[in-house]
Design a protein around this motif. Structure first.
Motif, PDB file in Angstrom:
ATOM      1  N   ASN A 100      25.816 104.322  94.244  1.00  0.00           N
ATOM      2  CA  ASN A 100      26.255 102.911  94.538  1.00  0.00           C
ATOM      3  C   ASN A 100      26.045 102.434  95.892  1.00  0.00           C
ATOM      4  O   ASN A 100      26.448 101.315  96.452  1.00  0.00           O
ATOM      5  CB  ASN A 100      27.521 102.965  94.009  1.00  0.00           C
ATOM      6  N   VAL A 101      25.418 103.168  96.854  1.00  0.00           N
ATOM      7  CA  VAL A 101      25.385 102.854  98.072  1.00  0.00           C
ATOM      8  C   VAL A 101      24.166 102.193  98.170  1.00  0.00           C
ATOM      9  O   VAL A 101      23.003 102.470  97.578  1.00  0.00           O
ATOM     10  CB  VAL A 101      25.311 104.161  99.201  1.00  0.00           C
ATOM     11  N   PRO A 102      24.081 101.074  99.217  1.00  0.00           N
ATOM     12  CA  PRO A 102      22.794 100.212  99.460  1.00  0.00           C
ATOM     13  C   PRO A 102      21.784 100.858 100.110  1.00  0.00           C
ATOM     14  O   PRO A 102      22.156 102.080 100.738  1.00  0.00           O
ATOM     15  CB  PRO A 102      23.465  99.022 100.063  1.00  0.00           C
ATOM     16  N   ASP A 103      20.675 100.367  99.996  1.00  0.00           N
ATOM     17  CA  ASP A 103      19.395 101.086 100.483  1.00  0.00           C
ATOM     18  C   ASP A 103      19.506 101.285 102.012  1.00  0.00           C
ATOM     19  O   ASP A 103      19.079 102.588 102.680  1.00  0.00           O
ATOM     20  CB  ASP A 103      17.951 100.309 100.075  1.00  0.00           C
ATOM     21  N   TRP A 104      19.901 100.165 102.638  1.00  0.00           N
ATOM     22  CA  TRP A 104      19.896 100.332 104.232  1.00  0.00           C
ATOM     23  C   TRP A 104      20.745 101.360 104.650  1.00  0.00           C
ATOM     24  O   TRP A 104      20.892 101.942 105.905  1.00  0.00           O
ATOM     25  CB  TRP A 104      20.310  98.991 104.888  1.00  0.00           C
TER      26      TRP A 104
END
Length: 290
Positions: free
Chosen positions: A222-226
């Motif tokens: 659930n963590v964004p790519d950046w």
């Protein structure tokens, strides 16, 4: 009829009779209980003494009871009034010693002359100026008979005659069962708390089955790519390429010899001056000739 001589004796012996009655009441009440033997001993002495024989036994008994009532009302008040009457007797006289002997006889009438009675007689000796060591007034050590055996107890102190009945016999408190009858229904049978299993049935679903915490792998998805792949900083060589030219190749500092060549001639070779001649040129004429 009372003769004139008896009247004179009665007037002269009035203070002595009251002192005997006061001292006898003080000794008799010292242990908290006036016994019949002590009263009989006082009346017997009144009939024997030539100075007190002129008094009626009833009059002596009324004086004795007057001081007893004062002791029953308050011991300290009765004691002060009795000692005030005893002080009327002259100090260290035959009547004073006779009064001490009468009080000792009153205290020993019941067969037991205890320490409280001995202390009272010793105080009378001090007031009348008599050495108490002339009499057997030493305090005695307690004997085994003085202590109660088993459930036996020492005799209770006589209660004052003017105490009302409700104080002599106070009402007893109700038993716990009678007290409980006066309580309201909700205090006699308080509501019980439900059992833990029943308590759980009344809970909402989200409290019965709370959500389980996510695992670390699921949380990472659930963590964004950046945040999963943060940008890396450029290496030091690449950082140098982005600098301007004058910062990449700064000018070198000139050496001292090279710097000297660029100076003008008059600075490279300044003229030398003789300090003495220069000074002499500036000196006035009249000083040079000296």
């Amino acid at each position: 009829m009372i003769s004139l001589l008896d009247r004179v004796k009665k007037v002269k012996s009035k203070n002595f009779m009251e002192a005997v009655a006061a001292g006898s009441a003080m000794v008799a009440f010292a242990d908290g209980l006036v016994r019949p033997e002590e009263v009989d001993k006082l009346l017997e002495y009144v009939r024997m003494d030539e100075n007190l024989r002129v008094f009626d036994s009833l009059e002596v008994l009324e004086t004795f009871e007057k001081y007893i009532h004062q002791f029953e009302f308050d011991f300290q008040i009765g004691k002060e009034k009795a000692l005030k009457t005893i002080r009327r007797i002259d100090r260290n006289t035959e009547k004073a010693r006779l009064l001490i002997l009468v009080c000792i006889a009153i205290g020993s009438a019941d067969g037991e002359f205890d320490n409280n009675q001995r202390l009272v007689v010793r105080e009378m000796c001090r007031i009348l100026g008599i050495d108490h060591r002339r009499f057997d007034l030493n305090l005695r050590a307690p004997s085994p008979q003085d202590f109660p055996k088993g459930k036996e107890s020492r005799p209770r102190r006589a209660l004052p005659h003017n105490i009302p009945d409700w104080m002599k016999n106070p009402p007893r408190l109700h038993a716990p069962s009678k007290k409980q009858e006066n309580l309201p229904e909700w205090m006699r049978n308080p509501p019980r708390l439900p059992e833990p299993s029943k308590q759980k049935e009344n809970l909402p679903d989200w409290m019965k089955h709370p959500p389980e915490p996510q695992k670390q792998a699921e949380r990472k998805d659930n963590v964004p790519d950046w945040m999963r792949n943060p940008p890396r900083l450029p290496e030091p060589a690449k950082q140098k390429e982005n600098l301007p030219e004058w910062m990449q190749n700064p000018p070198k500092m000139q050496k001292q010899a090279e710097r000297k060549d660029r100076l003008p001639d008059w600075m490279q070779n300044p003229p030398k001056v003789d300090p003495r001649s220069e000074k002499q040129d500036n000196v006035p004429e009249w000083m040079k000739k000296q």
